[in-house]
Enzyme design. Structure first.
Site, mmCIF file in Angstrom:
data_model
loop_
_atom_site.group_PDB
_atom_site.id
_atom_site.type_symbol
_atom_site.label_atom_id
_atom_site.label_comp_id
_atom_site.label_asym_id
_atom_site.label_seq_id
_atom_site.Cartn_x
_atom_site.Cartn_y
_atom_site.Cartn_z
ATOM 1 C CG ASP A 367 -1.837 1.160 1.305
ATOM 2 O OD1 ASP A 367 -1.933 1.902 0.319
ATOM 3 O OD2 ASP A 367 -2.473 1.347 2.361
ATOM 4 C CD GLU A 404 -5.575 6.423 0.086
ATOM 5 O OE1 GLU A 404 -6.605 5.759 0.209
ATOM 6 O OE2 GLU A 404 -4.574 6.238 0.806
ATOM 7 C CD GLU A 405 -2.394 5.329 3.148
ATOM 8 O OE1 GLU A 405 -3.313 5.352 3.987
ATOM 9 O OE2 GLU A 405 -2.078 4.298 2.517
ATOM 10 C CG ASP A 433 -4.987 2.159 -2.196
ATOM 11 O OD1 ASP A 433 -3.869 1.780 -1.834
ATOM 12 O OD2 ASP A 433 -5.665 2.991 -1.556
ATOM 13 C CG HIS A 530 -1.521 1.735 6.892
ATOM 14 N ND1 HIS A 530 -2.605 2.520 7.192
ATOM 15 C CD2 HIS A 530 -1.527 1.636 5.533
ATOM 16 C CE1 HIS A 530 -3.235 2.877 6.085
ATOM 17 N NE2 HIS A 530 -2.603 2.340 5.055
HETATM 18 ZN ZN ZN Z 1 -3.528 2.896 -0.031
#
Ligand code: ZN
Length: 725
Positions: A367, A404-405, A433, A530
Site C-alpha cells: 500500500d 491519500e493516506e 490503490d 501500514h
Molecule cells: Zn492505499
C-alpha cells in the site's frame, strides 16, 4: 442535461443516421462489448500487443525504486518521487505531463510517548523492531507509530478497554457503569472492522481524553499464522499507522472543504474544519498494549471482546493509568499530483481516468507502491504503443495522487479543481490503490461497469492455475456465502462487487462527481498493513514473489482502459445497474420495519430502467453487429450515456454531508459501503418524513435515466432496427 435538449440531440442523430440503415439481422460481434464488427478484431490485436509488452522484471524494478525509502504524504521523498514519475512519463511518451501542487494541511509527528504510570511503570516503545532478513527495517528514517491528523495532547488518565470502539461498545461499558469521560480508551483495530477515524470520532463524542488503537494478534498477528519475517502476518512490534481524519464527512484538505486548495483559495480555521479530529491518539503494537491489558482491573470483558493475547481482557476499573504525549506537526505542506495523458485521436474530449496514490506511511510495499509499480508498467506499455502510432480514440488521463493516506487529499483537490470539465468529459475512473498482496482477485465496479470487468475476468487466466479468473471469483464468492450461511444461488452478476465504500481515491469521482468507477486488486494474507514491514522484502517473500499478479493487474487495468477508450459505443450496462438497484432496495426493505416505507413507486421506476437498459443493450448489439455505427449517432449516444451517469447526482447532497452527492452510492462513517444513502440513513434513523423525501429524489433520478435510456435505445433502433418501448 435537460431532457428537452437531449431530445433535440437525438432528433439530430436520427437525421444523420438514416443513410446508414442496414440489415438488422446479424450475429453478435465476437469481441469486447461496445465494439463494432469492423473494429473488434483490431481491438483484440491491440490488447495482445499491450499484454506482450508487460514485464514482471520491470515491475519488480519499479517496485524496488518506490519502496526504497519511506515516502509519506507531503514529504520531500514523496515530492521527489512525483518529479521522478513526471520525468519517466515524459520519457515513456506520455503527453501534457504536469505536476499540480496543492498546499494542504499535512501531518507528521514531532514527538510521541506513552508511559504507564500505575500500577507499574512501563514505557511504550512505539517503535518497530528491525530484522536481519530485511535490511530496510533498519532504516533510521522510519517514523514511530502515530495517527495522522491526531490533535496534540499531553494527558494522564485511567485506561478503559472499549473493544472495537464502535458506539455499541460504549453502550456495553455504560451497562457496566463505566464512564469514559476524561479517560483514555484502548480499542482494537478490527473485530468488526471500522475505519480508525470513526473510532476516533466515536471516542471524541463519548468525551474520552484520548484514544489508543492497537493491533490484536487475533486479527493480523500470530493467531492468524506465521509472522514476519517468517510469514505474512504482523510480528509483536508491528504498528498500524493511519489517519483518523473525518473524511467520511468531507474528504480532501480539511481547510478547503468542497473547493480546491489552489493559490489564493479561502481557508477555514482549523477549529471550524469538520473533518479534523479534536481528540488525540496513538496506534500501538500488541507488544506495547499487552502490559496495559495485563494490569487492567474491573469487570471481565465479554467473550467476543476477548482477543488473541494469553490473558483475561478486562474493561478497566481505574487501576491502569497512562500518560500520553502526542505533539503533532500538522501544518500546510505541498501535495503533488502528477498528471499525464495520451490524447485521444478521435474524441480527445472524452476521458478515461486511471489513478493510484503514491504516498505511503513507510515503504508502502503493498500500500500503495505495488499499485504504483503496476501503473508505471501500464504507462510504459501504452507509451510504447503510442510511439508506434497506436493512439487510442479517447483520451487516457493518468494520475499519481498524494495525500491519500491523510484524507484522500490529492485526488479530492484535483477532482474539485477540474470538477466541471470532469463532469462533462469523464467516462470512468479506474482506481488501483494496492495492486497485489496475494492471488485473490477482488474487483469492484459501479453497477453499470460491472459486466465490463466480468467479461475480462472470463477471458484472462489466473497465472497459478491457468483457469479463467472468473472461476476463482466464483469459488471465492461461493465460499464466502457458505460461511455466511447465505443460501441464495450464486449468479455471475454477483461476482464483481458493486457495493463500494470509501477509503481510497475513487471517492471524489464516484460520490462527488458522478463518474462511474472500477477498483482492482489482488489480495492475500496481509498482516503488515501500514507498518514498516510492508516493504520490498515482504512482497518478494510472501505477497507476490515473481510479480505475476502485479503484471496481471497491469494487464487488466490497461485492457479495461483501452476498451473504454476505444469502444464504438460506451459499454455501460444500465440493465445490470437496474438489477443491482433492485437488490439494494430489497436489502433496505428487509432491514426496515414493515409498512413504514412505500417503495413501490421506486421499484416501478427501476423496472422501467431495467427494461429500457435491456432494449439499449439489444439495440447496441444489433447496431454494432451491422457495422460501425454512423459517427454522429455514435457520438451522440455516447454523450447521452455520459450525461446519464451524472444524473445520479443530487445538487443538495446527503443531509448533514452535502459533499456526497450521489443518490445511489456513498460510504458509512466506518468507510463501509452504503447504497441509496439518503434514503437508507433516513430509514435507519426512523425519520420517515425525510425518508419519503429522499425516496422521491431517488425516484426522480431513476425516472430521468429510464427516459434517457429509452431515448438512446430508440435512436439506435431508428437507425438499425430494434426494439422500441
Ligand atoms: Zn492505499
Amino acid at each position: 442535461m435537460p431532457s428537452g435538449a437531449l431530445r433535440m440531440i437525438i432528433a439530430g442523430a436520427l437525421a444523420v443516421a438514416v443513410g446508414h440503415r442496414q440489415a438488422a439481422k446479424a450475429d453478435p460481434v465476437p469481441g469486447p462489448a461496445g465494439f463494432a464488427r469492423a473494429t473488434a478484431a483490431g481491438q483484440r490485436e491491440l490488447e495482445a500487443t499491450f499484454a506482450a509488452l508487460l514485464s514482471p522484471d520491470r515491475v519488480r524494478s519499479w517496485h524496488r525504486y518506490f519502496t526504497a525509502e519511506p515516502h509519506p504524504a507531503g514529504s520531500e521523498r514523496n515530492n521527489d518521487l512525483a518529479r521522478y514519475i513526471a520525468e519517466e512519463w515524459r520519457k515513456q511518451g506520455l503527453e501534457d505531463v504536469t505536476v499540480h501542487r496543492y498546499d494542504v494541511l499535512n501531518t507528521a509527528p514531532r514527538q510521541v510517548s506513552l508511559e504507564m504510570v500505575a500500577p507499574v511503570r512501563y514505557e511504550a516503545s512505539l517503535r518497530e523492531e528491525p530484522y536481519e532478513a530485511d535490511p530496510d527495517t533498519k532504516n533510521p528514517r522510519v517514523s514511530p507509530g502515530y495517527l495522522g491528523l491526531s490533535t496534540s495532547v499531553d494527558v494522564e488518565a485511567p485506561v478503559v478497554y472499549a473493544h472495537s470502539g464502535n458506539p455499541e461498545d460504549y453502550d456495553l461499558l455504560r451497562r457496566h457503569g463505566i464512564d469514559v469521560r476524561g479517560k483514555i480508551v484502548l480499542v482494537r483495530y478490527s473485530n468488526p472492522y471500522s475505519y480508525r477515524g470513526f473510532k476516533a470520532l466515536t471516542a471524541e463524542r463519548e468525551g474520552a481524553a484520548g484514544i489508543l488503537i492497537y493491533s490484536d494478534p487475533a486479527e493480523d498477528g500470530f493467531k492468524r499464522g506465521p509472522v514476519f519475517p517468517d510469514g505474512p502476518w504482523g510480528p509483536e512490534s508491528h504498528v498500524q499507522r493511519g489517519a483518523i481524519t473525518y473524511d467520511f464527512i468531507v474528504p480532501g484538505d480539511p481547510l478547503t472543504p468542497g473547493w480546491p486548495s489552489v493559490p489564493g483559495a479561502r481557508q477555514v480555521k482549523p477549529e471550524e474544519a469538520r473533518s479534523l479530529p479534536k481528540i488525540g491518539g496513538l496506534p500501538l503494537s500488541w507488544r506495547d498494549a499487552k502490559p496495559l491489558l495485563e494490569n487492567m482491573d474491573g469487570p471481565v470483558a465479554p467473550r467476543e471482546w476477548q482477543g488473541g493475547l494469553p490473558l483475561e481482557y478486562r474493561l478497566g476499573g481505574g487501576r491502569v493509568r497512562v500518560r500520553m504525549k502526542v505533539e503533532m506537526d500538522n501544518r500546510v505542506a505541498p501535495n503533488d499530483v502528477v498528471e499525464g495523458r495520451i490524447r485521444g485521436g478521435e474524441r480527445p474530449d472524452e476521458w478515461v481516468l486511471l489513478g493510484n496514490h503514491r504516498d505511503a506511511w513507510e515503504f508502502g510495499g503493498v500500500d500503495p507502491s505495488s499499485g504504483t509499480a503496476s501503473m508505471m508498467e501500464v504507462t510504459r506499455a501504452l507509451g510504447e504503443m503510442l510511439k508506434s502510432g497506436r493512439r487510442p480514440r479517447r483520451t487516457l488521463v493518468f494520475c499519481s495522487w498524494d495525500g491519500e493516506e491523510v484524507g484522500l487529499t490529492g485526488s479530492t483537490e484535483w477532482g474539485e479543481q477540474f470538477a466541471d470539465e470532469l463532469k462533462s468529459k469523464a467516462v470512468a475512473y479506474l482506481n488501483v490503490d494496492s495492486s497485489a498482496s496475494g492471488p485473490d482477485f477482488e474487483p469492484q465496479a459501479s453497477g453499470s461497469l460491472a459486466p465490463l470487468v466480468l467479461e475480462l475476468a472470463r477471458e484472462l487466466p489466473d497465472p497459478a492455475t491457468g483457469l479463467p479468473l472468473v472461476e476463482a471469483l466464483r469459488a471465492a464468492r461461493a465460499k464466502a456465502r457458505a460461511e455466511a450461511r447465505d443460501e441464495t444461488p450464486l449468479i455471475d452478476d454477483d461476482l464483481v462487487d458493486v457495493r463500494i465504500g470509501s477509503g481510497s481515491d475513487h471517492t471524489v469521482f464516484l460520490n462527488h462527481l458522478g463518474i462511474p468507477t472500477i477498483g482492482l486488486s489482488f489480495d492475500g494474507p496481509y498482516g503488515v498493513y501500514h507498518s514498516m514491514y510492508d516493504g520490498f522484502y515482504w512482497m518478494n517473500r510472501f505477497g507476490d514473489p515473481g510479480y505475476r499478479y502485479h503484471v496481471l493487474l497491469a494487464r487488466i487495468w490497461g485492457t479495461l482502459a483501452l476498451r473504454l477508450a476505444d469502444a464504438d459505443l460506451l459499454p455501460y450496462d444500465l440493465s445490470a445497474l437496474a438489477r443491482h438497484l433492485r437488490a439494494f432496495v430489497d436489502d433496505l426493505e428487509n432491514a426496515t420495519e414493515k409498512g413504514r416505507l412505500d417503495l413501490a413507486p421506486l421499484r416501478a421506476r427501476i423496472e422501467a430502467l431495467e427494461a429500457a437498459g435491456r432494449r439499449l443493450n439489444e439495440n447496441a448489439v444489433r447496431a454494432l453487429a451491422s457495422g460501425a455505427p454512423a459517427p454522429d449517432l455514435e457520438r451522440r449516444v455516447n454523450r447521452g450515456l455520459l450525461a446519464l451517469e451524472r444524473n445520479w447526482l443530487d445538487a443538495d447532497g446527503l443531509p448533514g454531508r452535502p459533499w456526497f452527492k450521489h443518490t445511489v452510492y456513498a460510504a458509512r462513517y466506518t468507510y463501509a459501503h452504503l447504497e441509496l444513502p439518503g434514503l437508507t440513513e433516513a430509514a435507519e434513523e426512523k425519520d420517515w418524513g425525510r425518508a419519503a423525501h429522499q425516496a422521491a429524489i431517488l425516484e426522480r433520478a431513476v425516472a430521468r435515466n429510464a427516459a434517457l435510456v429509452d431515448d438512446l435505445a430508440a435512436a439506435l433502433a431508428a437507425a438499425w432496427g430494434g426494439t422500441s418501448p
